[in-house]
Design an enzyme around this catalytic site. Structure first.
Site, short mmCIF file in Angstrom:
data_model
loop_
_atom_site.label_atom_id
_atom_site.label_comp_id
_atom_site.label_asym_id
_atom_site.label_seq_id
_atom_site.Cartn_x
_atom_site.Cartn_y
_atom_site.Cartn_z
N ARG A 95 -6.98 -45.73 -35.92
CA ARG A 95 -6.48 -44.38 -35.63
C ARG A 95 -6.10 -43.67 -36.93
O ARG A 95 -6.37 -42.48 -37.10
CB ARG A 95 -5.28 -44.43 -34.69
CG ARG A 95 -4.66 -43.06 -34.46
CD ARG A 95 -3.50 -43.08 -33.50
NE ARG A 95 -2.91 -41.74 -33.37
CZ ARG A 95 -1.97 -41.43 -32.48
NH1 ARG A 95 -1.49 -42.34 -31.66
NH2 ARG A 95 -1.49 -40.20 -32.43
N ASN A 149 -7.93 -43.21 -24.35
CA ASN A 149 -8.49 -42.06 -25.06
C ASN A 149 -9.74 -42.44 -25.84
O ASN A 149 -9.97 -43.61 -26.12
CB ASN A 149 -7.44 -41.49 -26.01
CG ASN A 149 -6.50 -40.53 -25.32
OD1 ASN A 149 -6.93 -39.77 -24.46
ND2 ASN A 149 -5.23 -40.57 -25.68
N CYS A 171 -5.46 -38.00 -17.52
CA CYS A 171 -4.75 -37.68 -18.77
C CYS A 171 -3.36 -37.19 -18.42
O CYS A 171 -3.17 -36.46 -17.44
CB CYS A 171 -5.52 -36.61 -19.54
SG CYS A 171 -4.69 -36.06 -21.06
N ASP A 172 -2.39 -37.57 -19.25
CA ASP A 172 -1.01 -37.17 -18.96
C ASP A 172 -0.57 -35.89 -19.65
O ASP A 172 0.53 -35.41 -19.42
CB ASP A 172 -0.05 -38.30 -19.31
CG ASP A 172 0.00 -38.59 -20.80
OD1 ASP A 172 -0.93 -38.18 -21.52
OD2 ASP A 172 0.96 -39.24 -21.25
N HIS A 202 -8.13 -32.25 -22.42
CA HIS A 202 -7.51 -31.68 -23.63
C HIS A 202 -8.12 -30.32 -23.96
O HIS A 202 -8.08 -29.88 -25.10
CB HIS A 202 -7.66 -32.61 -24.84
CG HIS A 202 -6.78 -33.81 -24.77
ND1 HIS A 202 -6.75 -34.79 -25.74
CD2 HIS A 202 -5.86 -34.20 -23.85
CE1 HIS A 202 -5.88 -35.73 -25.41
NE2 HIS A 202 -5.33 -35.38 -24.27
N TYR A 265 -3.63 -28.82 -26.62
CA TYR A 265 -4.64 -29.35 -27.55
C TYR A 265 -5.63 -28.28 -28.01
O TYR A 265 -6.36 -28.50 -28.98
CB TYR A 265 -5.40 -30.51 -26.91
CG TYR A 265 -4.69 -31.83 -27.04
CD1 TYR A 265 -5.04 -32.75 -28.02
CD2 TYR A 265 -3.64 -32.16 -26.18
CE1 TYR A 265 -4.39 -33.96 -28.14
CE2 TYR A 265 -2.98 -33.37 -26.29
CZ TYR A 265 -3.35 -34.26 -27.27
OH TYR A 265 -2.69 -35.47 -27.38
N ARG A 285 -0.05 -38.43 -37.85
CA ARG A 285 0.59 -38.78 -36.58
C ARG A 285 0.69 -40.30 -36.41
O ARG A 285 1.69 -40.80 -35.88
CB ARG A 285 -0.21 -38.16 -35.43
CG ARG A 285 0.25 -38.55 -34.03
CD ARG A 285 1.65 -38.09 -33.72
NE ARG A 285 2.06 -38.54 -32.39
CZ ARG A 285 3.31 -38.66 -32.00
NH1 ARG A 285 4.30 -38.32 -32.80
NH2 ARG A 285 3.60 -39.09 -30.80
#
Length: 442
Positions: A95, A149, A171-172, A202, A265, A285
């Site tokens: 990531r 994701n 998706c939350d 998103h 997003y 992030r």
């Protein structure tokens, strides 16, 4: 399914979100009773740190529930009714590269959007497909709720490669935003809202939000969002810096189309220069998460294990886990609850590709989701959706065909990337970084 007790598997048991899911499940046993809770992860060492604490938690609060944590797919997937999938292929090390490599080229570095999202998508496809295959082999009647994701690319891959599987991609993020909407208008939570929403994961917009009496809440919400975005200010102290920025930036995203309310997003697609200018290329992030949630969760797990009790545990039920419980309950008891899901369009957005994996409200029951018609997308949204949907399809094409050209096309088409030369440079760097995960491209 009748009024039985259910067996649930959390695939990705080593996730820092897992304790919140367990807390939520335990708090909702009255409406979704469990007989068994399992964890599965291919990283047994990481999972054990979470599982040992959760085993104590489950034993103290619901000793009748059988608990098992395993790295064996057969043990994990046998005798389950629901699989909650939350895997991260490549973990935080990858990531971090997803975020930092694009930023090196002056492009947004984010885990689910742009080049970073594409890189993550190519890693996630085989991982999620593997989970589906385990489920179909060992518990063919089970349902998988997948929130691994990047959900848009994963959803396109599962549509294409496992079209008959009982997998629901969710998706939350819209859920979190609707909880904020409820607070803005003085309601208790998202389930007090009746809404219309359409787009891609998103990448969507609310066109109507009402309370259960039919009162139109859009004017009040628009007035608030135009000034504050979705930021709630003093009501949420301690929120991470990156999320504060994201929620506030929704005001600028909203300004582009004041007839709707946007998903947060969209800032990455509509204001990429702003995002890059305000990014720290050395502290993204991922670094924030590792210093924050990652450290906090594992420290708390270690404390629970050391003390051999979860009586004073600091874990709390999470909003996104509550949504998952709602989905399970709706399927188990055929409630026809209105919930969001990422499903084949098939006319839900009337002027968008029928095969696009769109995010729209559905009525959930024993047979899964029944999409609701959202009508045509406005010209602005139609253009954005069509472009982004083609990006996602090209990524899955590239995976399927092992095609360098298709992946280059996907990155070049992506609105976040300025031109094909930059896309080429980023792609070449990502190929090197993902040599242990991606198919060999030609």
């Amino acid at each position: 399914m009748d009024n039985q007790k259910f067996s649930v598997l959390i695939a990705g048991g080593g996730s820092t979100y897992t304790p919140g899911i367990v807390m939520t499940l335990l708090e909702h046993l009255d409406k979704f009773p469990l007989r068994q809770l399992k964890f599965y992860d291919n990283d047994g060492e990481r999972q054990k740190k979470i599982a040992d604490a959760c085993a104590i938690l489950v034993h103290e609060r619901a000793p009748e529930i059988r608990f098992l944590a395993t790295t064996d797919p057969e043990k994990a997937f046998t005798d389950v009714d629901f699989v909650m999938a939350q895997i991260r292929v490549g973990k935080y090390a990858m990531r971090s590269l997803d975020e930092k490599i694009p930023l090196k080229h002056g492009v947004v570095g984010q885990e689910t959007t742009g080049p970073g999202g594409i890189a993550y998508g190519l890693r996630s496809i085989p991982g999620v497909i593997g989970l589906v295959d385990y489920m179909e082999k060992y518990s063919p009647n089970a349902w998988m709720l997948n929130y691994s994701n990047p959900a848009a690319i994963v959803a396109e891959a599962t549509r294409r490669f496992r079209p008959k599987s009982q997998i629901i991609n969710i998706c939350d993020m819209p859920i979190a935003i609707m909880d904020r909407m409820a607070k803005i208008v003085g309601l208790s939570g998202r389930n007090d809202l009746v809404f219309r929403y359409y787009g891609l994961n998103h990448f969507g917009w609310w066109t109507d939000v009402r309370d259960k009496s039919g009162k139109d809440l859009m004017p009040q919400l628009k007035q608030y969002v135009a000034k504050n975005g979705y930021w709630l200010g003093d009501k949420e102290p301690g929120k991470e810096k990156s999320w504060i920025s994201t929620y506030k930036k929704a005001a600028d995203v909203y300004a582009l189309d004041p007839t709707t309310l946007p998903n947060t997003y969209l800032k990455y697609y509509l204001y990429p220069n702003y995002v890059v200018e305000h990014a720290d290329r050395n502290y993204t992030r991922t670094d924030e998460v590792e210093a924050g949630r990652e450290k906090t969760v594992f420290t708390e797990c270690a404390r629970v294990v050391k003390n051999k009790t979860a009586s004073d545990v600091l874990f709390q039920a999470s909003n996104h886990a509550t949504y998952i419980v709602d989905l399970c309950t709706a399927i188990a008891y055929d409630t026809k609850q209105r919930l969001l899901a990422i499903i084949p369009n098939e006319g839900a957005i009337s002027n968008i590709d029928p095969e696009a994996m769109v995010e729209v409200p559905c009525l959930f029951g024993a047979n899964g989701p029944e999409r609701l018609a959202m009508g045509p997308a406005a010209t602005f949204q139609k253009g954005l959706i069509t472009e982004q949907n083609c990006v996602e399809k090209l990524v899955v094409d590239a995976f399927e065909e092992k095609s360098y050209t298709k992946l280059w096309e996907a990155m070049s088409l992506c609105k976040i990337v300025p031109d094909a030369t930059v896309a080429h440079e980023i792609l070449d760097d990502l190929i090197v970084a993902n040599k242990d995960f991606w198919p060999e491209l030609s």
